[in-house]
Design a protein around this motif. Structure first.
Motif, PDB file in Angstrom:
ATOM      1  N   TRP A  56       0.828  -1.210   0.000  1.00 35.97           N
ATOM      2  CA  TRP A  56       0.000   0.000   0.000  1.00 35.97           C
ATOM      3  C   TRP A  56       0.865   1.265   0.000  1.00 35.97           C
ATOM      4  O   TRP A  56       0.471   2.295  -0.540  1.00 35.97           O
ATOM      5  N   HIS A  57       2.078   1.182   0.595  1.00 35.98           N
ATOM      6  CA  HIS A  57       2.998   2.325   0.640  1.00 35.98           C
ATOM      7  C   HIS A  57       3.714   2.574  -0.694  1.00 35.98           C
ATOM      8  O   HIS A  57       4.478   3.541  -0.803  1.00 35.98           O
ATOM      9  N   PHE A  58       3.512   1.722  -1.666  1.00 33.60           N
ATOM     10  CA  PHE A  58       4.287   1.760  -2.904  1.00 33.60           C
ATOM     11  C   PHE A  58       4.388   3.155  -3.538  1.00 33.60           C
ATOM     12  O   PHE A  58       5.489   3.602  -3.881  1.00 33.60           O
ATOM     13  N   PRO A  59       3.277   3.879  -3.707  1.00 30.76           N
ATOM     14  CA  PRO A  59       3.406   5.207  -4.344  1.00 30.76           C
ATOM     15  C   PRO A  59       4.283   6.168  -3.556  1.00 30.76           C
ATOM     16  O   PRO A  59       5.004   6.975  -4.155  1.00 30.76           O
ATOM     17  N   ALA A  78      13.773   1.946   0.906  1.00 34.46           N
ATOM     18  CA  ALA A  78      12.894   1.788   2.064  1.00 34.46           C
ATOM     19  C   ALA A  78      11.827   0.736   1.827  1.00 34.46           C
ATOM     20  O   ALA A  78      11.314   0.144   2.775  1.00 34.46           O
ATOM     21  N   PHE A  79      11.500   0.485   0.561  1.00 32.13           N
ATOM     22  CA  PHE A  79      10.424  -0.462   0.277  1.00 32.13           C
ATOM     23  C   PHE A  79      10.795  -1.872   0.728  1.00 32.13           C
ATOM     24  O   PHE A  79       9.940  -2.621   1.218  1.00 32.13           O
ATOM     25  N   VAL A  80      12.053  -2.251   0.575  1.00 30.84           N
ATOM     26  CA  VAL A  80      12.512  -3.557   1.063  1.00 30.84           C
ATOM     27  C   VAL A  80      12.355  -3.617   2.573  1.00 30.84           C
ATOM     28  O   VAL A  80      11.918  -4.633   3.136  1.00 30.84           O
ATOM     29  N   GLY A  81      12.687  -2.506   3.242  1.00 28.91           N
ATOM     30  CA  GLY A  81      12.512  -2.442   4.683  1.00 28.91           C
ATOM     31  C   GLY A  81      11.056  -2.586   5.081  1.00 28.91           C
ATOM     32  O   GLY A  81      10.736  -3.234   6.083  1.00 28.91           O
ATOM     33  N   PHE A  82      10.158  -1.995   4.285  1.00 29.67           N
ATOM     34  CA  PHE A  82       8.729  -2.130   4.555  1.00 29.67           C
ATOM     35  C   PHE A  82       8.291  -3.593   4.456  1.00 29.67           C
ATOM     36  O   PHE A  82       7.521  -4.081   5.283  1.00 29.67           O
ATOM     37  N   ALA A 140       7.268  11.450   1.724  1.00 24.97           N
ATOM     38  CA  ALA A 140       7.309  11.312   3.183  1.00 24.97           C
ATOM     39  C   ALA A 140       8.700  10.935   3.691  1.00 24.97           C
ATOM     40  O   ALA A 140       8.842  10.298   4.727  1.00 24.97           O
ATOM     41  N   GLY A 141       9.725  11.321   2.948  1.00 20.65           N
ATOM     42  CA  GLY A 141      11.081  11.061   3.403  1.00 20.65           C
ATOM     43  C   GLY A 141      11.605   9.683   3.075  1.00 20.65           C
ATOM     44  O   GLY A 141      12.702   9.323   3.497  1.00 20.65           O
TER      45      GLY A 141
END
Length: 289
Positions: free
Chosen positions: A178-181, A195-199, A189-190
């Protein structure tokens, strides 16, 4: 007569819609959640250049709240009962402490480990008022409101069919996607691309911890909202710039170990069914009887 026929047709369509939404509550919730958040990003945030502003996080974060509210209302459920999960229900005070400290252990525990190895760790350059401001904004109008959807709606419904552990991991993966965009839509948002891998690693773990807190407090939404606000608040510790290069490696590995330990410990202690000694009450708040 024409008006009566139109009114009857409208009622029939409304009942069909309610039946459809009631039968497919989870798929409709996820679709509406993504439609709102991604729609806001690509139709408002990106065109207006708000990618790196607080508006990006606040407006984007309302998706799960809106999705859960719409599905609950259309399916004939009780919005009051669903929203009432935010009431603490005379839960033991220790859960406030647990909800606030657990995120710090998960996010800053690795820095304490680095400090124990002898590398310098410093207090982050942020005032208490700045920390409190970010925490409060997240809790009241931003990211914590997601919990009305992720934990307050999806978690009890999925764990009714499967286990709480499976539900939490599934929600965590969807939460990350969901955070992809925000990640690939312009470092919103910084966040950066890495960061996506971390998510994908961290959010399922956070989701397991939040499922534990949610079920342990019998559906206490306030406690997972506090947890979420603490995750989004600035980290109080950071590895000093003067630290040797191996300190960051130790910190990264320590972070990974801490994250992997959480679901393992909760699974071994409580079992996978509820990840807790209790479960939400009622089992699915707001669902039509």
């Amino acid at each position: 007569m024409s008006g009566l026929r139109n009114n009857s047709y409208a009622k029939k369509n409304d009942s069909r819609t309610a039946a459809f939404v009631g039968h497919y509550q989870l798929p409709v919730f996820f679709v509406l959640t993504f439609m709102w958040s991604w729609g806001v990003f690509f139709l408002i945030i990106r065109p207006l250049g708000w990618v790196e502003t607080r508006q990006a996080q606040i407006m984007f974060a309302w998706g799960p709240l809106i999705g859960a509210a719409v599905v609950t209302a259309v399916s004939g459920g009780s919005l009051r009962e669903w929203a009432a999960q935010i009431h603490p229900r005379n839960i033991a005070p220790r859960w406030y402490f647990i909800a606030l400290i657990t995120p710090l252990v998960l996010t800053d525990g690795s820095r304490i480990l680095v400090w124990l190895t002898g590398a310098p760790v410093t207090v982050a350059d942020i005032t208490f008022l700045e920390f409190l401001s970010k925490f409060t904004i997240t809790l009241v109008i931003a990211g914590s409101l997601e919990e009305f959807g992720w934990r307050g709606f999806a978690q009890p419904r999925i764990q009714e069919r499967w286990s709480a552990l499976t539900a939490a991991i599934l929600i965590g993966v969807i939460w990350a996607l969901w955070h992809f965009p925000l990640v690939y839509g312009g470092a919103g948002a910084g966040y950066d691309a890495g960061a996506f891998v971390g998510f994908l690693i961290g959010l399922p773990v956070f989701s397991v911890a939040m499922a534990w807190i949610y079920n342990s407090t019998k559906g206490g939404l306030l406690f997972v909202m506090l947890f979420h606000a603490m995750i989004n608040a600035p980290s109080p510790l950071q590895i000093a710039n003067s630290a040797p290069t191996w300190a960051n490696t130790v910190g990264g590995l320590g972070q990974l170990v801490l994250l992997l330990m959480v679901p393992l410990i909760l699974f071994l202690y409580y079992g996978r069914n509820y990840l807790a000694a209790s479960h939400p009450h009622p089992p699915i708040p707001g669902r039509r009887p």
